[in-house]
Write an enzyme that holds these catalytic residues in place. Structure first.
Site, short mmCIF file in Angstrom:
data_model
loop_
_atom_site.label_atom_id
_atom_site.label_comp_id
_atom_site.label_asym_id
_atom_site.label_seq_id
_atom_site.Cartn_x
_atom_site.Cartn_y
_atom_site.Cartn_z
N CYS A 119 15.39 43.96 12.48
CA CYS A 119 16.55 43.09 12.19
C CYS A 119 17.38 43.61 11.03
CB CYS A 119 16.08 41.68 11.88
SG CYS A 119 15.14 40.92 13.21
N HIS A 258 20.19 37.33 6.61
CA HIS A 258 19.70 37.45 7.98
C HIS A 258 19.39 36.06 8.52
CE1 HIS A 258 17.66 38.62 11.52
NE2 HIS A 258 16.44 38.45 11.06
N ASN A 288 17.61 33.77 16.09
CA ASN A 288 17.54 35.06 15.40
C ASN A 288 17.98 36.15 16.39
OD1 ASN A 288 16.78 37.49 14.28
ND2 ASN A 288 14.75 36.80 13.62
#
Ligand SMILES: CC(C)(COP(=O)(O)OP(=O)(O)OC[C@H]1O[C@@H](n2cnc3c(N)ncnc32)[C@H](O)[C@@H]1OP(=O)(O)O)[C@@H](O)C(=O)NCCC(=O)NCCS
Length: 335
Positions: A119, A258, A288
């Protein structure tokens, strides 16, 4: 690695994003696994996410995001010199999705490659692009952060399938007349890699009937360990970069963390001492989205006027590797 930029100012000159059409709510997932809307909202803050269609691959979602970013920057595809796709869900192991995307865009002159940093991929990729441009090795870069995690998550595993969504964000990076990127802080802790991985399909565990039967082509995650890691590095990385840049947390106008989980974001926000109104959150709508999470959140925040000329933007990502990365950017409208 921690560094502030010097020499040629480099900045983002165009942003784009794309999410698949299909909305998947928590109630939809509760028909697949033993979960509930209440549990998912309480533990993660996620209400819904987007899932790609069966016939939709990474490059199908990345393409419109990339086109939009190029249009906004006023750059023709054939003038792109560097194309980096940050992802853990490429169309296939090789060729790279960046090469596929370059072909589909008509970016015939671009060096193109994929970057794998979980990520955190977009943060690593914008740092590389900034370095290449600052050093005079490239005149511009198209950086895409995109993932279709729905393709590699076990839809019968409630501890992972509720967390992720699909999407793409893209940024054109060029020399700028104003300040642009101030610095980056990037890191990796491979010892923690076991806490978030996809074990099979590589050279360690080549694909076989056994790996498929064992579910080893799906994301495996130790949620509690990743939670601890995330809350620690979101704070330490941001603080290290602010110190290096000689800035205080009060100097940050917009914080784009994030988008993994509202609880992780809330923890970082409280520890860093950033007022909530400065924090960009869209995990409730997209889940996510891995490499897409930060560019998607930044692009939305720019589009709706939350990021303004001269604003200091702090972005921090973390993910598989385990990796982390922060960037500080002075936003310019000309960019
Ligand atoms: C995954 C996460 C939300 C779980 O939250 P948590 O508060 O740590 O929950 P726990 O793992 O302690 O599990 C608590 C219980 O809920 C259960 N549970 C897990 N997922 C569930 C779900 N979707 N619905 C209902 N119950 C669930 C567990 O089985 C466990 O039950 P048990 O106590 O009977 O064993 C949290 O650990 C997290 O966000 N981790 C980080 C994940 C992440 O961001 N990964 C990507 C990084 S890029």
């Amino acid at each position: 690695m921690i560094a502030t930029t010097n020499g040629t100012p480099v900045s983002i000159t165009g942003l784009g994003w794309q999410v698949p059409e299909r909305v998947v709510t928590n109630d939809d997932l509760s028909k697949l696994v033993d979960t509930s809307d209440e549990w998912i909202r309480e533990r993660t803050g996620i209400r819904e996410r987007r899932f790609a269609r069966e016939d939709e691959a990474l490059s199908d979602i990345a393409l419109p995001a990339a086109r939009q970013a190029l249009e906004r920057a006023g750059i023709a595809p054939r003038d792109v010199e560097l194309l980096i796709v940050a992802t853990v869900t490429p169309d296939m192991v090789f060729p790279s999705t960046a090469a596929i995307l370059a072909d589909r865009l008509g970016a015939t002159e671009a060096a193109a490659y994929d970057l794998s940093a979980g990520c955190t991929g977009f943060m690593y990729a914008i740092a590389q692009a900034t370095g290449m441009i600052g050093a005079g090795l490239s005149r511009n870069a198209l950086v895409v952060g995109a993932d279709v995690l729905s393709k590699i998550v076990d839809m019968t595993d409630r501890s992972t399938c509720v967390l992720f969504g699909d999407g793409a964000g893209a940024a054109v990076i060029e020399p700028s007349s104003a300040e642009g990127f101030i610095g980056f802080e990037l890191g990796a802790d491979g010892a923690g890699g076991v806490d978030l991985n996809l074990p099979a399909g590589g050279s360690r565990l080549p694909s076989s009937a056994e790996t498929v039967a064992g579910g080893l082509h799906y994301v495996q995650m130790n949620g509690r360990q990743v939670f601890k890691f995330a809350t620690r590095v979101l704070v330490s990385s941001a603080q290290a970069l602010l110190d290096e840049a000689g800035l205080a947390i009060e100097d940050v106008d917009v914080y784009v963390p994030h988008q993994a989980n509202v609880r992780i974001i809330d923890h970082a926000v409280a520890k860093l001492g950033i007022p909530k109104e400065k924090v960009v959150v869209n995990v409730d709508r997209y889940g996510n989205t891995s490499s897409a999470s930060i560019p998607l959140a930044l692009a939305e925040a720019v589009a709706d006027g939350r990021v303004r000329e001269g604003d200091t933007v702090l972005m921090t990502g973390m993910g598989a590797g385990l990796t982390w990365g922060s960037a500080l950017l002075r936003w310019t409208e000309a960019s």
